[in-house]
Scaffold this motif. Sequence first.
Motif, PDB file in Angstrom:
ATOM      1  N   ARG A   1     -10.169  -1.989   1.988  1.00  0.00           N
ATOM      2  CA  ARG A   1      -9.841  -2.456   0.630  1.00  0.00           C
ATOM      3  C   ARG A   1      -8.463  -1.934   0.220  1.00  0.00           C
ATOM      4  N   LYS A   2      -7.745  -2.774  -0.498  1.00  0.00           N
ATOM      5  CA  LYS A   2      -6.437  -2.402  -1.059  1.00  0.00           C
ATOM      6  C   LYS A   2      -6.511  -2.586  -2.561  1.00  0.00           C
ATOM      7  N   ASP A   3      -6.334  -1.488  -3.291  1.00  0.00           N
ATOM      8  CA  ASP A   3      -6.444  -1.507  -4.754  1.00  0.00           C
ATOM      9  C   ASP A   3      -7.769  -2.120  -5.206  1.00  0.00           C
ATOM     10  N   GLY A   4      -8.819  -1.797  -4.460  1.00  0.00           N
ATOM     11  CA  GLY A   4     -10.158  -2.245  -4.814  1.00  0.00           C
ATOM     12  C   GLY A   4     -10.530  -3.626  -4.327  1.00  0.00           C
ATOM     13  N   LYS A   5      -9.588  -4.359  -3.731  1.00  0.00           N
ATOM     14  CA  LYS A   5      -9.864  -5.731  -3.295  1.00  0.00           C
ATOM     15  C   LYS A   5     -10.099  -5.764  -1.787  1.00  0.00           C
ATOM     16  N   PRO A   6     -11.142  -6.481  -1.330  1.00  0.00           N
ATOM     17  CA  PRO A   6     -11.422  -6.552   0.108  1.00  0.00           C
ATOM     18  C   PRO A   6     -10.292  -7.220   0.885  1.00  0.00           C
ATOM     19  N   ILE A   7     -10.019  -6.677   2.075  1.00  0.00           N
ATOM     20  CA  ILE A   7      -9.023  -7.214   2.996  1.00  0.00           C
ATOM     21  C   ILE A   7      -9.730  -7.478   4.323  1.00  0.00           C
ATOM     22  N   ASN A   8      -9.413  -8.600   4.961  1.00  0.00           N
ATOM     23  CA  ASN A   8     -10.003  -8.899   6.264  1.00  0.00           C
ATOM     24  C   ASN A   8      -9.576  -7.833   7.270  1.00  0.00           C
ATOM     25  N   PRO A   9     -10.506  -7.040   7.817  1.00  0.00           N
ATOM     26  CA  PRO A   9     -10.110  -5.961   8.735  1.00  0.00           C
ATOM     27  C   PRO A   9      -9.611  -6.462  10.094  1.00  0.00           C
ATOM     28  N   ALA A  10     -10.097  -7.614  10.543  1.00  0.00           N
ATOM     29  CA  ALA A  10      -9.839  -8.053  11.917  1.00  0.00           C
ATOM     30  C   ALA A  10      -8.362  -8.089  12.287  1.00  0.00           C
TER      31      ALA A  10
END
Length: 267
Positions: A249-258
């Motif tokens: 997560r960046k600043d609380g927002k989910p980011i695709n880890p792949a």
Amino acid sequence: MKRLALTIAAFVLLGAGDPATETEHVVGEGETLGGIANRAGVPLASIAAVNGLTEPYSVRVGQKLFIPRQRTHTVKSGDTAMGVANRYKVPYSQLAIANGLNENGSIRIGQKLIIPAVMSQAQVASMTNAMTNAKAPEVPYFRRPHDGPVMLGYNLRANGKGHDGLDFKAELGDMVRAASTGTVIFAGSEPTRFGRLVVIDHGRGWHTAYGHLSSITVKEGETIRAGERLGLAGEAGIATTPELHFEIRKDGKPINPAPKMPKRTGN
């Protein structure tokens, strides 16, 4: 700052040029930190730490690296703290601070003492600045927290529904590793979904989360390095089979880890 400088001063400046003894190395064409560490016989992590380097530990041609080397003395019968200081020609006060000795300078047989080097103020200042000025990278380098295949990928829709991370297939009790260096900010029970959960703060608004653990092996407030164990895989929470749920997560927002991790070996 004084404590930091004295800690750095415990690294001994032995010479330059010979990889086995040099304490300053100028990066040459084609060199990597791993290769430099292997030739110097000093752990890569130690060189990275004293120079404020973070994964993936990139170095550039002409960059000056400090190579930390340390002397120690194992206390023998008849040794005194003052005698050890005199033997190695270091101020007793620095020996005491480096080893946390009490006012009486009490030492015990078998105790391993760090022998601080007498360094110039310029050398101490340079090393101190390298460590003090090290900042969390804009985008951390993330490694895979588990080597298993991905059972369920990232698929988060605009309305916030879907899957906000990756689910790795695991065996019960598999090691789960920190994807990047940071500070543990949560390590405990999360009753609604993950059962046992660890969350790591990597700085600059970046966090990773590790869910469905069978056990947790870190504590809140603990600093953990990339690749170190934080727990064991399990099926806690709503999981129906052993797995690891992993989020970035960046600043609380989910980011695709792949896209932010190296591909699985063999894929």
